[in-house]
Design an enzyme around this catalytic site. Structure first.
Site, mmCIF file in Angstrom:
data_model
loop_
_atom_site.group_PDB
_atom_site.id
_atom_site.type_symbol
_atom_site.label_atom_id
_atom_site.label_comp_id
_atom_site.label_asym_id
_atom_site.label_seq_id
_atom_site.Cartn_x
_atom_site.Cartn_y
_atom_site.Cartn_z
ATOM 1 N N HIS A 1 34.508 26.469 39.503
ATOM 2 C CA HIS A 1 34.193 27.853 39.119
ATOM 3 C C HIS A 1 34.061 28.725 40.369
ATOM 4 C CE1 HIS A 1 32.151 31.001 36.592
ATOM 5 N NE2 HIS A 1 31.723 31.339 37.795
ATOM 6 N N GLU B 1 36.685 31.752 41.623
ATOM 7 C CA GLU B 1 36.272 33.156 41.761
ATOM 8 C C GLU B 1 36.525 33.670 43.178
ATOM 9 O OE1 GLU B 1 35.481 35.224 39.471
ATOM 10 O OE2 GLU B 1 35.178 33.871 37.792
ATOM 11 N N LYS C 1 40.230 34.150 43.645
ATOM 12 C CA LYS C 1 40.686 35.323 42.882
ATOM 13 C C LYS C 1 40.359 36.599 43.669
ATOM 14 C CE LYS C 1 38.837 36.099 38.663
ATOM 15 N NZ LYS C 1 38.432 37.468 38.350
ATOM 16 N N ASN C 2 39.164 36.654 44.247
ATOM 17 C CA ASN C 2 38.796 37.828 45.049
ATOM 18 C C ASN C 2 39.707 37.964 46.268
ATOM 19 O OD1 ASN C 2 36.726 38.390 43.319
ATOM 20 N ND2 ASN C 2 35.095 37.723 44.681
HETATM 21 N N1 LIG Z 1 37.514 38.541 49.652
HETATM 22 C C1 LIG Z 1 37.170 39.826 49.420
HETATM 23 N N2 LIG Z 1 37.727 40.823 50.162
HETATM 24 C C2 LIG Z 1 37.390 42.115 49.967
HETATM 25 N N3 LIG Z 1 36.503 42.526 49.029
HETATM 26 C C3 LIG Z 1 35.931 41.584 48.255
HETATM 27 C C4 LIG Z 1 36.220 40.191 48.417
HETATM 28 N N4 LIG Z 1 35.467 39.500 47.524
HETATM 29 C C5 LIG Z 1 34.767 40.409 46.832
HETATM 30 N N5 LIG Z 1 35.042 41.663 47.259
HETATM 31 C C6 LIG Z 1 34.457 42.922 46.725
HETATM 32 O O1 LIG Z 1 33.296 42.618 45.997
HETATM 33 C C7 LIG Z 1 33.396 43.151 44.679
HETATM 34 C C8 LIG Z 1 32.632 42.284 43.721
HETATM 35 O O2 LIG Z 1 33.281 40.996 43.595
HETATM 36 P P1 LIG Z 1 33.085 40.166 42.251
HETATM 37 O O3 LIG Z 1 33.907 38.930 42.367
HETATM 38 O O4 LIG Z 1 31.625 39.991 41.976
HETATM 39 O O5 LIG Z 1 33.650 41.141 41.110
HETATM 40 P P2 LIG Z 1 35.176 41.542 40.806
HETATM 41 O O6 LIG Z 1 36.091 40.635 41.567
HETATM 42 O O7 LIG Z 1 35.300 43.005 41.043
HETATM 43 O O8 LIG Z 1 35.273 41.264 39.249
HETATM 44 P P3 LIG Z 1 35.389 39.787 38.547
HETATM 45 O O9 LIG Z 1 35.142 38.761 39.608
HETATM 46 O O10 LIG Z 1 34.316 39.772 37.503
HETATM 47 O O11 LIG Z 1 36.753 39.742 37.976
HETATM 48 C C9 LIG Z 1 34.896 43.263 44.393
HETATM 49 O O12 LIG Z 1 35.181 44.255 43.410
HETATM 50 C C10 LIG Z 1 35.430 43.640 45.775
HETATM 51 O O13 LIG Z 1 35.292 45.028 46.016
HETATM 52 MG MG LIG Z 2 35.833 38.569 41.498
#
Ligand SMILES: Nc1ncnc2c1ncn2[C@@H]1O[C@H](COP(=O)(O)OP(=O)(O)OP(=O)(O)O)[C@@H](O)[C@H]1O
Ligand SMILES: [Mg+2]
Length: 126
Positions: free
Chosen positions: A26, A30, A33-34
């Site tokens: 998990h 995640e 994916k980010n």
């Molecule tokens: N590797 C990364 N590089 C740049 N920004 C990031 C990265 N990881 C997270 N972020 C920022 O942090 C925010 C929050 O991340 P989070 O994974 O909690 O939510 P999300 O990706 O927007 O939505 P979800 O994961 O629910 O699909 C993202 O919208 C992004 O702006």
């Molecule tokens: Mg995310």
């Protein structure tokens, strides 16, 4: 659709360690994916053949296993750091989640709930 950035795994062979597999997958899902979204948004989908790789480095220390995921998507602005652990903080734009949910043929959005990081931190300590 277009090709996503490559993901490089640097990991010792036959590594074994105790962890809840579902929780680890998990969290890694995640974080990847980010990273994938950050790289695609920074370079643009027209750069599909030139995306820099996302690197997953796994290292076995004396006491701990360290897993580092790094990307060249530009990182999280320092001003946003206090927000990233809150549920529903997202910088994802242009997807109406409610509309997708009501659709009879369910199409989940790729990102944008803002749950990825806070939920991953939660399962990490379960
Ligand atoms: N590797 C990364 N590089 C740049 N920004 C990031 C990265 N990881 C997270 N972020 C920022 O942090 C925010 C929050 O991340 P989070 O994974 O909690 O939510 P999300 O990706 O927007 O939505 P979800 O994961 O629910 O699909 C993202 O919208 C992004 O702006
Ligand atoms: Mg995310």
């Amino acid at each position: 659709m277009f090709k996503g950035p490559p993901v490089q795994l640097i990991c010792p062979k036959d590594l074994h360690f105790p962890y809840v597999p579902g929780h680890l997958s998990h969290i890694i899902f995640e974080l990847l994916k980010n990273s994938l979204r950050a790289v695609v948004e920074r370079f643009g989908p027209d750069q599909e053949d030139h995306f820099p790789p996302i690197k997953v480095v796994v290292v076995e220390g004396k006491e701990d296993i360290t897993i580092k995921i790094s990307d060249e998507g530009g990182g999280i602005p320092r001003s946003a750091i206090p927000l990233i652990w809150t549920y529903m903080y997202t910088t994802m734009e242009g997807q109406n989640i409610d509309q997708d949910f009501q659709a009879s043929d369910f199409k989940a959005p790729m990102a944008g709930f803002g749950y990825g990081l806070p939920l991953s931190r939660l399962v990490r300590i379960l």
